[in-house]
Design a protein around this motif. Sequence first.
Motif, short mmCIF file in Angstrom:
data_model
loop_
_atom_site.label_atom_id
_atom_site.label_comp_id
_atom_site.label_asym_id
_atom_site.label_seq_id
_atom_site.Cartn_x
_atom_site.Cartn_y
_atom_site.Cartn_z
N ARG A 154 0.82 -1.21 0.00
CA ARG A 154 0.00 0.00 0.00
C ARG A 154 0.85 1.26 0.00
N ALA A 155 1.93 1.29 0.74
CA ALA A 155 2.84 2.44 0.82
C ALA A 155 2.08 3.75 1.03
N ILE A 156 1.32 3.82 2.12
CA ILE A 156 0.54 5.03 2.39
C ILE A 156 1.44 6.15 2.89
N ASN A 157 1.04 7.37 2.60
CA ASN A 157 1.71 8.55 3.14
C ASN A 157 0.65 9.58 3.51
N GLU A 158 1.07 10.75 3.97
CA GLU A 158 0.09 11.72 4.48
C GLU A 158 -0.88 12.20 3.40
N GLY A 159 -0.43 12.34 2.17
CA GLY A 159 -1.33 12.77 1.10
C GLY A 159 -2.39 11.74 0.77
N SER A 160 -1.99 10.46 0.70
CA SER A 160 -2.96 9.41 0.39
C SER A 160 -3.94 9.20 1.54
N ILE A 161 -3.46 9.33 2.78
CA ILE A 161 -4.35 9.16 3.93
C ILE A 161 -5.38 10.29 3.97
N TYR A 162 -4.92 11.52 3.76
CA TYR A 162 -5.84 12.67 3.79
C TYR A 162 -6.89 12.54 2.69
N HIS A 163 -6.47 12.16 1.50
CA HIS A 163 -7.41 11.99 0.38
C HIS A 163 -8.44 10.92 0.72
#
Length: 185
Positions: free
Chosen positions: A139-148
């Motif tokens: 998944r490699a989540i980061n702050e941008g993907s989590i916020y979206h």
Amino acid sequence: MKSLIKISVLLVVIVTLASCKKDTAPNYQFMPNMYAPISYETFGESKAFANGIEAQLSAEGTISRGHSLFEYDNSIEGYTLAKETLKSPLDSTQVNLDNAKVLYDIYCGICHGVKGDGQGNLVKREKILGIPRYDDPARAINEGSIYHTVYYGKNAMGSYASQLNDKERWEVVSYVLKLKADLEK
């Protein structure tokens, strides 16, 4: 003479009281709008304004109080763009992790688990399946993907934009990243 005046006064009072009672019509309402108010729909037509509905429409270019513009689309391209470019406007001193934990437990923990391991109560009871762990390398989540994802929702997860304001969403993002780091240890 005095008895004649008393009888006439009594007769006038009785006639007056009797004339006020009318069974065929309701009594007089002092303020009728208090009993039956006139309701207006948000974008409905109204006789209150000369040009119809113009005064009830929002001014062009305005944003509802408590909301902000989010320039990323609710699409795969918008998700990818947010993942690549979106960064938190809050620095570490502005993030209240205690408040973020409370918000996370209320809105996210029921599915994602309190540790971010994808083992929330709904997953344990098999009501929802397929909730991945935050440390899943695929998944490699980061702050941008989590916020979206919090803003628009993703797959079976709905949007939390109406439950969390902008600052609270970014605090939850910071808390999710903290849980991700704890799982990777």
